[in-house]
Design an enzyme around this catalytic site. Sequence first.
Site, mmCIF file in Angstrom:
data_model
loop_
_atom_site.group_PDB
_atom_site.id
_atom_site.type_symbol
_atom_site.label_atom_id
_atom_site.label_comp_id
_atom_site.label_asym_id
_atom_site.label_seq_id
_atom_site.Cartn_x
_atom_site.Cartn_y
_atom_site.Cartn_z
ATOM 1 N N LYS A 538 66.648 38.810 41.344
ATOM 2 C CA LYS A 538 68.088 38.982 41.150
ATOM 3 C C LYS A 538 68.814 37.967 42.038
ATOM 4 C CE LYS A 538 70.349 41.850 39.648
ATOM 5 N NZ LYS A 538 71.187 41.805 38.414
ATOM 6 N N ASP A 542 75.015 39.694 42.316
ATOM 7 C CA ASP A 542 75.029 40.703 41.253
ATOM 8 C C ASP A 542 74.125 41.872 41.635
ATOM 9 O OD1 ASP A 542 75.047 42.103 38.837
ATOM 10 O OD2 ASP A 542 73.492 40.819 37.968
ATOM 11 N N HIS A 544 73.971 44.834 39.796
ATOM 12 C CA HIS A 544 73.609 45.681 38.666
ATOM 13 C C HIS A 544 72.132 45.432 38.335
ATOM 14 C CE1 HIS A 544 77.993 45.965 38.154
ATOM 15 N NE2 HIS A 544 77.714 47.120 37.596
#
Length: 669
Positions: A538, A542, A544
């Site tokens: 990731k 971010d 999420h």
Amino acid sequence: MPYPSSADGDRPWMMRTYAGHSSAAESNALYRRNLAKGQTGLSVAFDLPTQTGYDPDDQLARGEVGRVGVPITHLGDMRALFDEIPLEQMNTSMTINATAMWLLSLYQVVAEEQGADITKLAGTTQNDIVKEYLSRGTYVFPPEPSMRLITDMVAYTVNTMPKFNPINICSYHLQEAGATPVQEVAFALSTAVAVLDAVRDAGQVPQERFGDVVGRISFFVNAGVRFVEETSKMRAFGRLWDEITRERYGVEDPKMRRFRYGVQVNSLGLTEAQPENNVQRIVLEMLGVTLSRDARARAIQLPAWNEALGLPRPWDQQWALRMQQVLAYESDLLEYDDIFEGSVVIEAKVSEIAEGARELMREIEETGGAVAAIESGFMKGALVDSLASRRARIESGEDVIVGVNKYEGTEPSPLTGEVAEAIMTVDVAVEQSAIESVKRWRDERDNPRVEKALAALRDAAGTDVNLMEASLECARAGVTTGEWAGALREVFGEFRAPTGVSAASAAAEAGDALSAVRQRVDALSERAGRRLKMLVGKPGLDGHSNGAEQIAVRARDAGFEVIYQGIRLTPEQIVAAAEQEDVHVVGLSVLSGSHMEVIPAVVRGLREAGMDDVPIVVGGIIPEGDAKTLTEMGVAKVFTPKDYELNDIMGSILDVLEASAGELAATSR
């Protein structure tokens, strides 16, 4: 009993649009246009650097400035954001968590500069850090100091800003992370209990005023398309909150025990495939939190139909606002008492959800409460497991998603046309402008005063004194967001939450599709001379992580050895991990819109490390044109929300590996 006439019906809820992008000036113009269209409150979306305590020129902010919200780096930005908007007359919701104290400080100082009476300021900061550890990922500090910040804000607002809600206990992201209705209710109420216990034990508010504390606790919930279940969930929420506040905290005034909540309906349930179906989804989801007068939301913000494609345009946000206005002003919904009172069906469902939530709350309390359940990974593992089960039901067709896994045939949509024209894009110059702006701000401010304010903040953080006054002085002195958070990082440290991946069960164990994928993984592993290894990364800010976690779980179930280190990694960290772990494939997940900055950085890094033979696959909300560009840069495969079938995704990744099968052995360095 006679039905009420329209003259004594319920008042409309507060109508908001979640908005903010590019710059404070651009967002201010958008807010003023929306207010002119009949919006009755503001809902501020902040960009990820602001949410996680970084200035625009920080390395981790690369590609993220102004993407998912407005960058607020200092007092000047907050002034520009609310220019010509009288804050004393406005109800402002700020979706901010780890840096909530800082943004509230900036907000108060701007209000003071406007001449406002701060005792009249109304609105809320989300400020629910527990759900950030579970779902959204914009946490900064460890749980204990994070709870201290929340406690200080609650005490400060109750004593100084009595109309402001210092926290929105937020179950919204829990549902998107996989929570069932029972889990959503139980986890949110357990968080509320943890906050109230912390405020009570801190002793900053006299016991006789604890009802005022309870009365300022609000909630922010999700509403899915199963609107009968959602209506029942909201009634269960209200019933349990009344029980808890009366029995656990002894609050006698029923007004203070009222369950007060705002809503955004389910954004992650919106689809890229046949996006016009999202319009009816949004309307049905709104009904779940408006039909029952006794459990009706007091504030609603709706997503736009095209959020699965990218950033909505002002016209799309206007359409979402008009949905609310038609329901409130054209229908007869607000003219009647609760239409579900006495319903056997609704009462049975409410009781089922309430009892399940009570039992789960008892289990959480036995582990030591919500904070302990975060640190142990209990709650996170439960959510990852629930989401894996939901994905399995969608893949099998047990749960139907119209236009995705059933009724997929479609006419070309006149709404989308060229996808690039159906969404708004953020100018790449925004980030450089923000960097130049913060440098000018630092050059022109009173830096000795800044250093003194930061020193006082660090000193206060080492004691049990309320941190709001020190933060307010930082705001007035010209401290930046990154400096405020950096000072507290020095004292509190940082935190990496459990990913929950190892705790998730193989929800899709059965089935020929997964068995076939496993056979292919086994065959390629044998050819490579060792087990296939995938790094799931990731990059950027971010948080999420739901998609990345589900990919990690399915890849593990399919036989890959999976490396997943959680969120918020720099491209350099991802490249270093790929090299150290000697992986066969790198999978990157980006949903914030920063894909055109962070993904090429990973591609370049792997090439410079001599790992250009390791393919990169990417998933996220990525427009078709960007996907083509990334492919031309060397990305092997791009997945978007329409690629929902995890076994098919695994198969595509294996196709990529088989295409480079001659180099597999070479990756065993």
